[in-house]
Design an enzyme around this catalytic site. Structure first.
Site, PDB file in Angstrom:
ATOM      1  N   GLY A  14       0.450  -1.224  -0.220  1.00  0.00           N
ATOM      2  CA  GLY A  14      -0.184  -0.011  -0.014  1.00  0.00           C
ATOM      3  C   GLY A  14       0.935   1.048   0.085  1.00  0.00           C
ATOM      4  O   GLY A  14       2.127   1.262  -0.399  1.00  0.00           O
ATOM      5  N   PHE A  15      -0.028   2.403   0.241  1.00  0.00           N
ATOM      6  CA  PHE A  15       1.300   3.278   0.404  1.00  0.00           C
ATOM      7  C   PHE A  15       2.529   3.662   1.012  1.00  0.00           C
ATOM      8  O   PHE A  15       3.736   4.064   0.585  1.00  0.00           O
ATOM      9  CB  PHE A  15       0.435   4.515   0.486  1.00  0.00           C
ATOM     10  CG  PHE A  15      -0.894   5.250  -0.403  1.00  0.00           C
ATOM     11  CD1 PHE A  15      -0.727   5.819  -1.308  1.00  0.00           C
ATOM     12  CD2 PHE A  15      -2.259   5.282   0.230  1.00  0.00           C
ATOM     13  CE1 PHE A  15      -1.458   5.831  -1.957  1.00  0.00           C
ATOM     14  CE2 PHE A  15      -3.389   5.946  -0.713  1.00  0.00           C
ATOM     15  CZ  PHE A  15      -2.742   5.771  -2.070  1.00  0.00           C
ATOM     16  N   VAL A  80       1.066 -13.585   2.941  1.00  0.00           N
ATOM     17  CA  VAL A  80       2.017 -14.083   4.535  1.00  0.00           C
ATOM     18  C   VAL A  80       0.680 -15.415   6.415  1.00  0.00           C
ATOM     19  O   VAL A  80      -0.041 -14.646   6.072  1.00  0.00           O
ATOM     20  CB  VAL A  80       2.451 -13.273   5.470  1.00  0.00           C
ATOM     21  CG1 VAL A  80       3.375 -12.931   6.867  1.00  0.00           C
ATOM     22  CG2 VAL A  80       3.523 -12.340   4.695  1.00  0.00           C
ATOM     23  N   GLU A 171     -18.401  11.181   0.686  1.00  0.00           N
ATOM     24  CA  GLU A 171     -18.083  10.672   0.005  1.00  0.00           C
ATOM     25  C   GLU A 171     -18.866   9.455  -1.128  1.00  0.00           C
ATOM     26  O   GLU A 171     -20.006  10.180  -2.489  1.00  0.00           O
ATOM     27  CB  GLU A 171     -16.560  10.511  -0.603  1.00  0.00           C
ATOM     28  CG  GLU A 171     -15.447  11.198  -0.520  1.00  0.00           C
ATOM     29  CD  GLU A 171     -14.087  11.380  -0.425  1.00  0.00           C
ATOM     30  OE1 GLU A 171     -13.599  11.962  -0.074  1.00  0.00           O
ATOM     31  OE2 GLU A 171     -14.190   9.863  -0.357  1.00  0.00           O
ATOM     32  N   ASP A 300      -1.015   2.136   8.269  1.00  0.00           N
ATOM     33  CA  ASP A 300      -2.408   2.061   9.554  1.00  0.00           C
ATOM     34  C   ASP A 300      -2.521   1.113  10.552  1.00  0.00           C
ATOM     35  O   ASP A 300      -3.455   0.490  10.808  1.00  0.00           O
ATOM     36  CB  ASP A 300      -3.857   1.662   8.429  1.00  0.00           C
ATOM     37  CG  ASP A 300      -4.445   3.196   7.159  1.00  0.00           C
ATOM     38  OD1 ASP A 300      -3.633   3.787   7.845  1.00  0.00           O
ATOM     39  OD2 ASP A 300      -5.596   2.067   6.999  1.00  0.00           O
ATOM     40  N   ALA A 316      -3.082   8.364   3.299  1.00  0.00           N
ATOM     41  CA  ALA A 316      -2.084   8.150   2.655  1.00  0.00           C
ATOM     42  C   ALA A 316      -1.088   8.942   3.361  1.00  0.00           C
ATOM     43  O   ALA A 316      -0.395   8.761   3.145  1.00  0.00           O
ATOM     44  CB  ALA A 316      -2.711   8.187   1.290  1.00  0.00           C
TER      45      ALA A 316
END
Lengths: 453, 453
Positions: A14-15, A80, A171, A300, A316
């Site tokens: 991810g980011f 994993v 949103e 996160d 992010a």
């Protein structure tokens, strides 16, 4: 430490994880990036996939493609299963990867506050397949409503509940209202999509609780102008196939979207680390696990505090800052430079879009709303998207949507119960893969079935 | 005939059905289009979705969007379950739709020549979800090969067999070779995608049997230059998880794509009509069902002969011509004009693309190959794609691919067994949705599981 090239294993692209990998590109280390998907995706635009404005491929990129020029890096698509912190080994499917430094960047998922059974009726929005599942539900609700005659049932199908008034909930509610009121009305003959109800439910006293109050008030007004019913200080006590219960009332709704809470991935369990209430690993000021200076946690998955003691938010830019910091710490250690100071988080601002020509932006000394906020939001997001091709496609799609109110990615391609449908498909080759289900069938467990894109 | 507005029901919104609907736009009829999907798609480019060059949304459009300005038309997403030819009723999910004229345009699916059990190991390419399933298999094969050490197993994973040397088989083989030899090599560290074998198996004496011999020969040479192994006069006698048996040999292959045969949809069964060996309805020269002048069959579902007695081929232009003809017949009948003559098929040419800068085109008095053929093919396809937005996106994607050899839509988002994976997902929120399976696991029925996009 081995006397060969140090091995850095990063779990999650991810980011946070991707930033660590990219920041290590020119260092004398062997990097392995392990992710269960073959792609990195731009989570802030997931809601646009969920509401059919963009396609998954518009906001996702193969991890291998992003890192292909980085010759010190190997990408593995694997799951994993365990981490051996004594032997310093990551077990992932058929492979076992040794590490000198380990970075856990496995993100977060939805939290149903002790009601995991709600997950099947009220999907959240964290993964690409969450977005396509929600897209399927929203579009199928309109299709089903067009087929049936029963007024009550139709009303339920055309009622959409979004739980949670943070940026994702705002949103989603705005985007569903736009689809229902602008994109679809001309296309249906038997129902009136204008009659759609979109209800946004927030437990706290105002929307966007992390934003300043004036922006919260603006968001509420803007949503209400778009026809969204906003309920604050309303707590959902139960979710089922047919709707939600609040403390003192019930809303019949065919579609529920969960945007109310997150919980960290189980990385803490893998390494036996201490975690906070949200499942995040409590990290030291340098983002390592206490007692395990070779294991870092970013994004996160980490419970990190800034220098004032405030928790770093799960957004992010924070994940990227953590990623860059961890790469710097690893660089300092392997080159023998002095240790860096603690991680310092720099908050750059908050953004949330509400709909066409409406967004709220909080920068250091500036609040933007309306068209200006929306423009800022659009530019910021297109700017941050990785990859020229996708940036062009996203910009093109947005521009097109803006001109026409259309939604280009309105495909219902995954069935409510893919397994079952596939079996039907084999015996009746041209049987529908999207069974039009009657509302009365909707208590079947199939509703909880997979929603893959 | 009723004395109200005549009702036309069209089942299937592929090239044939959609053309009928569009051609009836200005007539005083009530049109109902029933499809099990909410989208029309451009089948000739499915192989580009299967090989990750385009996204599903690039080649598919919501049927409602296409027909929204056509106010005499209602679109229903439903699965036809039965047709009552006496009462003139179509039963589709919860609705029953009466008709005065019925058009069956339900297409075709793969034929495994009496071996339906091969469907799970050798998917065909007819539907959007077939394309995303094949895309997942191809990409996952490379990912798995990167994970494992066993040389034999890796070789099997990197062997791709395409069964059937018609246009779809030629296009698939060429596109897989391009992905393996151009798009992927820079991205893998442990395997060499150049070592990929792509084998195209054709039972007849030459590729593209419906094309002139010089174009067949060119196609073979072009494919071989791209590294595809072409086997003609080779018959597949068995398919399983691990490969295919030919009459005298065996090929170990992790991925098999079926492009060898088609069979019509079960429309003939619905109406109790006579069908040919391929399951197609034997229609009269005016494309009606003998004895049922109010029921028409078009496209791949119809066994229609042209005036010379040759069968009309199952290709998009033929379906569109049939569609226009049927709309004209209906128009003539309701306006009381004299009957039209029989359906006349006009063959416009044959096209097949092989890869970058290589295609074969047969027009009336012209054969094109190589770069010129490829350009012609590209322009023809982009031209025929419906919808400005998608035309722009497709053109942009192609141009980008051409410049960079890249594939933008390389996402593995659907699991090998979505049902199971979804359940795993619930208990272990961040467990992989794409389990990296060992080859030894691949005999599980899960391999036959659903592959939805």
């Amino acid at each position: 430490m081995t006397n060969t090239v140090p091995k850095v294993v990063i779990v999650g692209a991810g980011f946070g994880g991707l930033t660590v990998a990219q920041s290590l590109a020119r260092l004398p280390v062997e990097v392995t990036v392990i992710d269960r998907h073959n792609f990195h995706y731009f989570q802030p635009l997931l809601y646009q996939v969920a509401t059919a404005a963009l396609s998954p491929a518009d906001i996702a990129w193969p991890i291998r493609g992003i890192l292909k020029r980085q010759t010190n890096t190997t990408v593995l698509m694997a799951n994993v299963t365990a981490i051996d912190t004594e032997q310093r080994l990551v077990h992932a499917g058929p492979v076992t990867v040794p590490y000198d430094y380990l970075v856990l960047a496995t993100g977060a998922t939805h939290s149903y506050f002790g009601h995991p059974e709600w997950a099947s009726v009220a999907p959240g929005l964290k993964q690409i397949q969450d977005a396509t599942a929600i897209r399927r539900r929203i579009l199928t609700a309109f299709e089903q409503a067009e087929l049936i005659e029963d007024v009550e049932e139709r009303r339920g199908l055309l009622t959409f509940v979004v739980v949670g008034g943070g940026p994702t909930g705002v949103e989603m509610a705005g985007a569903i209202a736009e689809v229902a009121h602008h994109a679809l009305p001309a296309e249906f003959r038997r129902i009136d999509p204008h009659a759609t109800r979109v209800i946004l439910i927030e437990a706290g006293p105002r929307l966007l609780p992390t934003f300043p109050e004036d922006l919260s008030a603006y968001a509420r007004e803007a949503l209400e102008r778009m026809g969204v019913e906003v309920m604050t200080q309303a707590r959902v006590t139960h979710c089922d196939e047919r709707g939600v219960d609040l403390e003192e009332s019930r809303i019949e709704a065919g579609t529920i979207v969960w945007a109310a809470g997150v919980v960290a991935s189980p990385a803490a369990e893998w390494i036996g680390a201490e975690r906070d209430r949200a499942g995040r690993v409590k990290v030291s000021p340098d983002l390592t696990v206490p007692g395990r200076p070779e294991i870092f946690v970013v994004g996160d998955t980490a419970a990190a505090a800034d220098e004032t003691g405030r928790m770093v938010p799960g957004i992010a830019p924070a994940a990227k800052q953590m990623g860059r910091y961890v790469a710097d710490v690893i660089a300092a250690r392997i080159t023998g430079r002095p240790n860096l100071g603690p991680f310092r988080y720099r908050h750059q601002g908050d953004l949330a879009t509400i709909g066409r020509k409406a967004a709220v932006v909080r920068l250091d000394h500036m609040h933007l709303t309306g068209f200006l906020g929306w423009l800022f939001w659009g530019f910021a997001h297109v700017y941050f998207l990785i990859g020229l091709r996708n940036r062009a496609v996203v910009a093109l799609n947005w521009f097109w949507n803006y001109l026409t109110y259309q939604r280009g990615a309105r495909l219902i391609v995954d069935g409510p119960n893919a397994q079952e449908a596939a079996q039907t498909e084999k015996t009746k080759p041209l049987a529908s893969s999207v069974e039009v289900r009657r509302s009365s069938d909707r208590n079947q467990p199939s509703r909880a079935g997979p929603d893959w894109h």
